[in-house]
Design an enzyme around this catalytic site. Structure first.
Site, PDB file in Angstrom:
ATOM      1  N   SER A 121       0.814  -1.396  -0.017  1.00  0.00           N
ATOM      2  CA  SER A 121       0.138  -0.098  -0.059  1.00  0.00           C
ATOM      3  C   SER A 121       0.759   1.260   0.057  1.00  0.00           C
ATOM      4  O   SER A 121       1.830   1.550  -1.014  1.00  0.00           O
ATOM      5  CB  SER A 121      -0.841  -0.122   1.183  1.00  0.00           C
ATOM      6  OG  SER A 121      -1.973   0.782   1.245  1.00  0.00           O
ATOM      7  N   ASP A 143      -8.283  -2.432  -7.370  1.00  0.00           N
ATOM      8  CA  ASP A 143      -7.640  -2.580  -6.032  1.00  0.00           C
ATOM      9  C   ASP A 143      -8.805  -1.879  -5.001  1.00  0.00           C
ATOM     10  O   ASP A 143      -9.337  -1.039  -5.375  1.00  0.00           O
ATOM     11  CB  ASP A 143      -6.478  -1.565  -6.106  1.00  0.00           C
ATOM     12  CG  ASP A 143      -5.784  -1.227  -4.882  1.00  0.00           C
ATOM     13  OD1 ASP A 143      -6.495  -0.762  -3.795  1.00  0.00           O
ATOM     14  OD2 ASP A 143      -4.850  -2.141  -4.495  1.00  0.00           O
ATOM     15  N   HIS A 168      -6.629  -5.483  -1.832  1.00  0.00           N
ATOM     16  CA  HIS A 168      -5.593  -4.745  -1.324  1.00  0.00           C
ATOM     17  C   HIS A 168      -4.537  -5.109  -0.646  1.00  0.00           C
ATOM     18  O   HIS A 168      -4.880  -5.612   0.413  1.00  0.00           O
ATOM     19  CB  HIS A 168      -6.277  -3.365  -0.860  1.00  0.00           C
ATOM     20  CG  HIS A 168      -5.019  -2.219  -0.471  1.00  0.00           C
ATOM     21  ND1 HIS A 168      -4.591  -1.507  -1.717  1.00  0.00           N
ATOM     22  CD2 HIS A 168      -4.766  -1.823   0.517  1.00  0.00           C
ATOM     23  CE1 HIS A 168      -3.978  -0.730  -1.039  1.00  0.00           C
ATOM     24  NE2 HIS A 168      -3.983  -0.559   0.061  1.00  0.00           N
TER      25      HIS A 168
END
Length: 402
Positions: free
Chosen positions: A177, A273, A340
């Site tokens: 991330s 995502d 994600h």
């Protein structure tokens, strides 16, 4: 409603299975290391506390191989949002867990992490809110906020070099991330800090955030990233190959920086995502009536119109991905899951029901690419064609966006 309940039940069953897999395959908790010596260098978290990391030492053939992984956790884009993080683990090492579970790409068992299990594996904790790009010397006495992300990165790498990374034969910079974005932005500088002759490559997991319009037609994410870069004084620490050509805040987007990166780079990302769908495509500010709420909770709840919009987002993502260039020094594993971060969780990284592309798990694709056994550049067919996906189902409390 029944479908939503079934989705939640399936999610809890997956969590239970994941916990059982973790207990069986890992059982690895790594102690925290506080880098007290960094404080004198001004390399501190938002609240002024020392940075921290977790290190599990390598062994055998991996004794001189290092995997350095950035923790994720979004960003803070102004004084108010940074103050909100200041007294949490994302702004202070005082609130970080003393022991952290290592799994997936950080795991220490060969059958679950075949290529990197016996490497020196490091997780750098995230407490600066800028993907380790900020550096403002002055500290406002009223807020006591410190914007020193770049100093943290340099201080941790310096400490790891002293602990044996100066002898590294192989090295990887990775992250998830906001940490995945960090691994892109710091990829070349990481290589420059390591000894000549070290085989260095970078992995980014769910860090390829794209510059696109939201459902209202606004450039919400571009404005947000501009605020992050301004608040943290990040411009001087972003890749100069990009900032010399365009507005520095645009260089926070990988699509404008990736092509100029000299070090080999591999991207692991979902084309849908879940963080980007919730915060870039359909953030709350662009959806005041919360029409997208059910869709953002569970992709199975998306209407035909919403799915068409998400298919458009996928095309924009793929177009942005082309900025990587065609060289085999670039690798990518782009599946069509609603997810994600897929490298830190064992059931997504390498397992019996792991997402696959071209009959390869993420772990196998990444390992083959790092060791030059085989290049890997695969983009999945559009949703819902991929039956190997582990699509994320969120609870209502997880809908809050940036």
């Amino acid at each position: 409603m029944d479908r939503m309940k079934n989705g939640r039940l399936q999610q809890w069953l997956r969590i239970l299975v994941s916990m059982l897999i973790l207990l069986r395959s890992e059982g690895l908790f790594v102690d925290i290391t506080y880098l007290q010596s960094a404080v004198a260098k001004g390399a501190v978290c938002l609240d002024g506390s020392p940075p921290a990391y977790h290190l599990d030492r390598g062994s055998g053939t991996g004794i001189n191989s290092w995997l350095v992984h950035f923790e994720g956790g979004g960003w803070c884009n102004n004084v108010t949002s940074c103050l909100a993080r200041k007294n949490t683990r994302l702004g202070s090492s005082k609130y970080m867990d003393k022991n952290l579970a290592f799994s997936g790409i950080l795991g220490n068992r060969g059958q679950f992490n075949p290529d990197f299990y016996n490497w020196n594996r490091v997780k750098i904790r995230y407490c600066d809110g800028s993907s380790f790009t900020g550096d403002i010397a002055a500290v406002n006495r009223a807020t006591n906020l410190h914007f020193r992300g770049t100093r943290i990165f340099l201080a941790v790498i310096e400490d790891l070099l002293a602990k044996g990374m100066k002898n590294a034969e192989n090295a990887i910079l990775s992250g998830c991330s906001a940490g995945g974005l960090s691994s892109i932005l710091h990829c070349d500088s990481f290589k420059a800090l390591l000894p000549m002759g070290t085989k260095v490559k970078c992995f980014s997991d769910a860090g390829y955030f794209i510059n696109t319009k939201d459902v209202s037609g606004a450039q919400h994410i571009a404005a947000y990233f501009n605020d992050v870069v301004t608040t943290h004084g990040s411009a001087k620490n972003l890749p100069r190959s990009c900032t010399s050509k365009m507005k520095p805040s645009l260089c926070f987007f990988p699509q404008y920086t990736a092509q100029q990166i000299q070090t080999p780079l591999f991207l692991i990302n979902a084309a849908y995502d879940s963080w980007q769908i919730k915060n870039i495509l359909a953030p709350d500010v662009a959806d005041p009536q919360r029409a997208w709420s059910k869709c953002k909770l569970d992709i199975n709840n998306c209407s035909p119109t919403e799915l068409r919009t998400m298919q458009g987002f996928r095309l924009n993502f793929i177009n942005a991905l082309t900025q990587l260039g065609a060289s085999t020094s670039r690798g990518f594993f782009i599946n069509s899951c609603y997810a994600h971060c897929q490298t830190e969780m064992q059931e997504l990284w390498f397992g019996r029901s792991t997402p696959m592309l071209n009959n390869k798990t993420i772990a196998k694709a990444v390992g083959d690419w790092f060791y030059d056994r085989r290049p890997f550049q695969k983009i999945d067919c559009p949703y819902p064609c991929d039956r190997t996906c582990r699509n994320r189902v969120f609870g209502p409390e997880e809908l809050t966006s940036i």
